[in-house]
Scaffold this motif. Sequence first.
Motif, PDB file in Angstrom:
ATOM      1  N   LEU A  82     -65.296 -27.238 -10.505  1.00 28.76           N
ATOM      2  CA  LEU A  82     -64.594 -27.162 -11.794  1.00 28.76           C
ATOM      3  C   LEU A  82     -65.437 -27.761 -12.918  1.00 28.76           C
ATOM      4  O   LEU A  82     -66.190 -28.722 -12.724  1.00 28.76           O
ATOM      5  CB  LEU A  82     -63.271 -27.926 -11.721  1.00 28.76           C
ATOM      6  CG  LEU A  82     -62.210 -27.391 -10.751  1.00 28.76           C
ATOM      7  CD1 LEU A  82     -60.950 -28.261 -10.831  1.00 28.76           C
ATOM      8  CD2 LEU A  82     -61.872 -25.935 -11.057  1.00 28.76           C
ATOM      9  N   ASP A  83     -65.299 -27.202 -14.106  1.00 24.39           N
ATOM     10  CA  ASP A  83     -65.887 -27.787 -15.302  1.00 24.39           C
ATOM     11  C   ASP A  83     -65.375 -29.218 -15.440  1.00 24.39           C
ATOM     12  O   ASP A  83     -64.201 -29.504 -15.207  1.00 24.39           O
ATOM     13  CB  ASP A  83     -65.464 -26.958 -16.515  1.00 24.39           C
ATOM     14  CG  ASP A  83     -66.152 -27.400 -17.794  1.00 24.39           C
ATOM     15  OD1 ASP A  83     -67.084 -26.718 -18.218  1.00 24.39           O
ATOM     16  OD2 ASP A  83     -65.741 -28.437 -18.354  1.00 24.39           O
ATOM     17  N   ARG A  84     -66.258 -30.147 -15.847  1.00 24.35           N
ATOM     18  CA  ARG A  84     -65.879 -31.565 -15.889  1.00 24.35           C
ATOM     19  C   ARG A  84     -64.823 -31.841 -16.951  1.00 24.35           C
ATOM     20  O   ARG A  84     -64.044 -32.786 -16.836  1.00 24.35           O
ATOM     21  CB  ARG A  84     -67.098 -32.454 -16.128  1.00 24.35           C
ATOM     22  CG  ARG A  84     -68.164 -32.469 -15.036  1.00 24.35           C
ATOM     23  CD  ARG A  84     -67.770 -31.754 -13.773  1.00 24.35           C
ATOM     24  NE  ARG A  84     -67.792 -32.610 -12.601  1.00 24.35           N
ATOM     25  CZ  ARG A  84     -67.182 -32.315 -11.460  1.00 24.35           C
ATOM     26  NH1 ARG A  84     -66.506 -31.184 -11.344  1.00 24.35           N
ATOM     27  NH2 ARG A  84     -67.225 -33.132 -10.435  1.00 24.35           N
ATOM     28  N   LYS A  85     -64.759 -31.017 -17.995  1.00 24.32           N
ATOM     29  CA  LYS A  85     -63.658 -31.154 -18.953  1.00 24.32           C
ATOM     30  C   LYS A  85     -62.336 -30.875 -18.263  1.00 24.32           C
ATOM     31  O   LYS A  85     -61.356 -31.620 -18.451  1.00 24.32           O
ATOM     32  CB  LYS A  85     -63.851 -30.179 -20.120  1.00 24.32           C
ATOM     33  CG  LYS A  85     -62.671 -30.188 -21.102  1.00 24.32           C
ATOM     34  CD  LYS A  85     -62.894 -29.240 -22.260  1.00 24.32           C
ATOM     35  CE  LYS A  85     -61.691 -29.247 -23.204  1.00 24.32           C
ATOM     36  NZ  LYS A  85     -61.912 -28.384 -24.396  1.00 24.32           N
ATOM     37  N   THR A  86     -62.291 -29.833 -17.457  1.00 22.37           N
ATOM     38  CA  THR A  86     -61.065 -29.500 -16.724  1.00 22.37           C
ATOM     39  C   THR A  86     -60.667 -30.634 -15.790  1.00 22.37           C
ATOM     40  O   THR A  86     -59.480 -30.957 -15.651  1.00 22.37           O
ATOM     41  CB  THR A  86     -61.273 -28.207 -15.911  1.00 22.37           C
ATOM     42  OG1 THR A  86     -61.645 -27.145 -16.803  1.00 22.37           O
ATOM     43  CG2 THR A  86     -60.004 -27.823 -15.166  1.00 22.37           C
ATOM     44  N   VAL A  87     -61.654 -31.268 -15.155  1.00 22.42           N
ATOM     45  CA  VAL A  87     -61.372 -32.360 -14.224  1.00 22.42           C
ATOM     46  C   VAL A  87     -60.772 -33.552 -14.973  1.00 22.42           C
ATOM     47  O   VAL A  87     -59.803 -34.167 -14.511  1.00 22.42           O
ATOM     48  CB  VAL A  87     -62.648 -32.778 -13.468  1.00 22.42           C
ATOM     49  CG1 VAL A  87     -62.378 -33.993 -12.596  1.00 22.42           C
ATOM     50  CG2 VAL A  87     -63.151 -31.619 -12.610  1.00 22.42           C
ATOM     51  N   LEU A  89     -59.096 -33.445 -17.779  1.00 21.68           N
ATOM     52  CA  LEU A  89     -57.730 -33.050 -18.145  1.00 21.68           C
ATOM     53  C   LEU A  89     -56.792 -33.172 -16.953  1.00 21.68           C
ATOM     54  O   LEU A  89     -55.640 -33.623 -17.090  1.00 21.68           O
ATOM     55  CB  LEU A  89     -57.724 -31.609 -18.666  1.00 21.68           C
ATOM     56  CG  LEU A  89     -58.448 -31.343 -19.985  1.00 21.68           C
ATOM     57  CD1 LEU A  89     -58.498 -29.847 -20.274  1.00 21.68           C
ATOM     58  CD2 LEU A  89     -57.783 -32.083 -21.134  1.00 21.68           C
ATOM     59  N   LEU A  90     -57.276 -32.804 -15.778  1.00 23.05           N
ATOM     60  CA  LEU A  90     -56.462 -32.892 -14.568  1.00 23.05           C
ATOM     61  C   LEU A  90     -56.099 -34.335 -14.261  1.00 23.05           C
ATOM     62  O   LEU A  90     -54.931 -34.651 -13.980  1.00 23.05           O
ATOM     63  CB  LEU A  90     -57.210 -32.261 -13.399  1.00 23.05           C
ATOM     64  CG  LEU A  90     -56.511 -32.322 -12.034  1.00 23.05           C
ATOM     65  CD1 LEU A  90     -55.179 -31.586 -12.070  1.00 23.05           C
ATOM     66  CD2 LEU A  90     -57.420 -31.746 -10.949  1.00 23.05           C
ATOM     67  N   MET A 192     -58.229 -31.891 -25.047  1.00 18.59           N
ATOM     68  CA  MET A 192     -58.351 -30.431 -25.166  1.00 18.59           C
ATOM     69  C   MET A 192     -59.073 -30.046 -26.450  1.00 18.59           C
ATOM     70  O   MET A 192     -59.858 -29.088 -26.489  1.00 18.59           O
ATOM     71  CB  MET A 192     -56.966 -29.788 -25.147  1.00 18.59           C
ATOM     72  CG  MET A 192     -56.264 -29.839 -23.801  1.00 18.59           C
ATOM     73  SD  MET A 192     -54.606 -29.076 -23.928  1.00 18.59           S
ATOM     74  CE  MET A 192     -54.000 -29.307 -22.256  1.00 18.59           C
ATOM     75  N   LYS A 197     -67.078 -28.204 -23.171  1.00 20.31           N
ATOM     76  CA  LYS A 197     -67.172 -27.763 -21.785  1.00 20.31           C
ATOM     77  C   LYS A 197     -68.398 -28.398 -21.142  1.00 20.31           C
ATOM     78  O   LYS A 197     -69.458 -28.504 -21.765  1.00 20.31           O
ATOM     79  CB  LYS A 197     -67.258 -26.237 -21.711  1.00 20.31           C
ATOM     80  CG  LYS A 197     -65.959 -25.532 -22.095  1.00 20.31           C
ATOM     81  CD  LYS A 197     -66.065 -24.046 -21.856  1.00 20.31           C
ATOM     82  CE  LYS A 197     -64.747 -23.347 -22.175  1.00 20.31           C
ATOM     83  NZ  LYS A 197     -63.640 -23.816 -21.302  1.00 20.31           N
TER      84      LYS A 197
END
Length: 394
Positions: A82-87, A89-90, A192, A197
């Motif tokens: 996963l993109d580290r931004k997504t991680v 956010l998770l 966000m 990204k």
Amino acid sequence: MTELTLNESFEAEQETTPWSAVACLSLLTFLLVGLEFMPVSLLTPIAQDLSITEGQAGLAIAVSGFFAVFTSLFGNKLLSTLDRKTVVLLYTAVLTASSLAVALAPTYLIFLLGRALVGVAIGGFWSLSTAILARLASGGDLPKAIALLQGGTAMAIVTAAPLGSFLGGLIGWRGTFLITVPLGLSALIWQMAVLPKMPPVAAISVVNMFGLLRNRTFAIGMGATALAFIGMNSLSIYLRPFMESVTALELNSLSMVLLGLGVGGLVGTFAIGLVLRRHLNAALIGLPSLLAIIALLLIVVGPFKGITAALLILWGVFSTPIPVVWNTWMTRIIPSDLEAGGGLQVALIQLAIAGGASAGGVLFDTIGWWSAFILAAILLVGSAALAALARPRI
């Protein structure tokens, strides 16, 4: 284009540091650390409401620590694609869900489940934090970025316990945790908006993490880090009984000294960012050395209120920047393996905190308060000695 090339391309485009992105991560660290330790000031009402003992309520800290270690070692392997931004956010969403679960927990089991989610967010984010900052910060801005991130930690240390206690009396312990839900959602929205990204670099495994210990300098540095955190926590966790029984401070004075210690930590954390670019080696060796001296001086001057208060403020100034120093060191020693190194470092620090608390507590109860302070001094001197061997050649 390979994952590594993607990362290099991202870094090449990063001409100026996006400080808003660093600031939003600092808010996340404030929430992480604040929620990790908030139960300390709310144990009694939590225990009464859930019909458990205060000891059982205290497991809230241990549970989050256990899951932090587990996630720091294994979590990011599961999320490696996963993109580290997504991680990020998770993990922020998990943290927010944790607050909601704890605030609404109808049973002790659900309460502990909520606390486990805090640990997942703590271990997961902290293991990635240095690697993420190394991708966000440009050139010499990295030490300042790490200091700003740790500023959230220092602010939480200053405010979490007194604010938790105040709000607990005003709106109850459930309301106190519930207030952090909109804060978590605000952090999520901010992330966000401002985080770029960041494509994944490479899959990280526990084997990769422990394989880094074949690097002699890195292994010695991890030893120095462990000794520093065991030493600091074998003393700092028992400061309140020390001040009550040895310095004989009344509650109001004790609270003011603890506040001063926290403010000192804030000053030290923000000041260290200005020092590390040129004086990293001096900080690696000097900070634990100064803390060892303070630990020994406290044994001698403990009964004297003014001197003890001044020394404890200095303890805050010199102890709180330790994570900033070792994170900066790691960017110099293993710049290409920061996610793996970060996971191992977080697990080590969590275990060191538990080890320092346990060792200090045994000595405090069986031999005397002064023995925990001597242990702290010995371990901190050991940390300084190892730091001299692990310093970057700059």
